[in-house]
Design a protein around this motif. Structure first.
Motif, PDB file in Angstrom:
ATOM      1  N   GLY A  25       0.851  -1.177   0.000  1.00 57.75           N
ATOM      2  CA  GLY A  25       0.000   0.000   0.000  1.00 57.75           C
ATOM      3  C   GLY A  25       0.885   1.224   0.000  1.00 57.75           C
ATOM      4  O   GLY A  25       2.104   1.119   0.132  1.00 57.75           O
ATOM      5  N   TYR A  26       0.298   2.383  -0.151  1.00 55.89           N
ATOM      6  CA  TYR A  26       1.056   3.628  -0.222  1.00 55.89           C
ATOM      7  C   TYR A  26       1.227   4.279   1.139  1.00 55.89           C
ATOM      8  O   TYR A  26       2.162   5.028   1.359  1.00 55.89           O
ATOM      9  N   GLU A  40       6.902   6.679   2.777  1.00 58.96           N
ATOM     10  CA  GLU A  40       8.200   7.357   2.695  1.00 58.96           C
ATOM     11  C   GLU A  40       8.376   8.410   3.780  1.00 58.96           C
ATOM     12  O   GLU A  40       9.489   8.846   4.046  1.00 58.96           O
ATOM     13  N   LEU A  41       7.291   8.784   4.460  1.00 58.40           N
ATOM     14  CA  LEU A  41       7.360   9.751   5.563  1.00 58.40           C
ATOM     15  C   LEU A  41       7.225   9.104   6.939  1.00 58.40           C
ATOM     16  O   LEU A  41       7.314   9.790   7.956  1.00 58.40           O
ATOM     17  N   LEU A  42       7.003   7.802   6.985  1.00 60.13           N
ATOM     18  CA  LEU A  42       6.803   7.100   8.251  1.00 60.13           C
ATOM     19  C   LEU A  42       8.109   7.028   9.034  1.00 60.13           C
ATOM     20  O   LEU A  42       9.109   6.483   8.565  1.00 60.13           O
ATOM     21  N   ARG A  43       8.122   7.628  10.222  1.00 60.67           N
ATOM     22  CA  ARG A  43       9.320   7.657  11.067  1.00 60.67           C
ATOM     23  C   ARG A  43       9.058   7.184  12.498  1.00 60.67           C
ATOM     24  O   ARG A  43       9.999   6.902  13.229  1.00 60.67           O
ATOM     25  N   TYR A  44       7.787   7.124  12.916  1.00 61.79           N
ATOM     26  CA  TYR A  44       7.458   6.846  14.315  1.00 61.79           C
ATOM     27  C   TYR A  44       6.477   5.693  14.403  1.00 61.79           C
ATOM     28  O   TYR A  44       5.446   5.690  13.746  1.00 61.79           O
ATOM     29  N   TYR A  53       2.590   6.234  13.984  1.00 60.03           N
ATOM     30  CA  TYR A  53       2.231   7.565  14.467  1.00 60.03           C
ATOM     31  C   TYR A  53       2.722   8.616  13.470  1.00 60.03           C
ATOM     32  O   TYR A  53       3.814   8.495  12.911  1.00 60.03           O
ATOM     33  N   ALA A  54       1.947   9.657  13.286  1.00 63.44           N
ATOM     34  CA  ALA A  54       2.253  10.696  12.309  1.00 63.44           C
ATOM     35  C   ALA A  54       3.333  11.669  12.785  1.00 63.44           C
ATOM     36  O   ALA A  54       3.940  12.350  11.961  1.00 63.44           O
ATOM     37  N   SER A  55       3.578  11.753  14.084  1.00 62.24           N
ATOM     38  CA  SER A  55       4.562  12.706  14.607  1.00 62.24           C
ATOM     39  C   SER A  55       5.091  12.208  15.947  1.00 62.24           C
ATOM     40  O   SER A  55       4.461  11.361  16.597  1.00 62.24           O
TER      41      SER A  55
END
Length: 67
Positions: A25-26, A40-44, A53-55
């Motif tokens: 999935g994207y 590609e923005l997933l860090r947490y 988590y988004a942040s």
């Protein structure tokens, strides 16, 4: 109608050093806010809870039991 992988969330297995894609999935859904997070923005994430988590603020909120 067929769904592309960008239309549905990915299913991931979270580990301490990264994650493994179980189902492509994207994006994934933030466990606190419900907002989509592009991979590609997933860090947490939480390995124990297997949640994304988004942040860092939302991760902290969840880990403190406020989310």
């Amino acid at each position: 109608m067929l769904m592309s992988s960008s239309d549905r969330p990915a299913v991931l297995h979270f580990d301490h050093n990264g994650f493994r894609v179980i189902s492509p999935g994207y994006h994934v859904i933030c466990a606190v806010s419900g907002e989509p997070i592009p991979l590609e923005l997933l860090r947490y994430w939480s390995v124990t809870r297997q949640e994304a988590y988004a942040s860092p603020e939302l991760a902290t909120k969840r880990l403190l039991g406020k989310g």
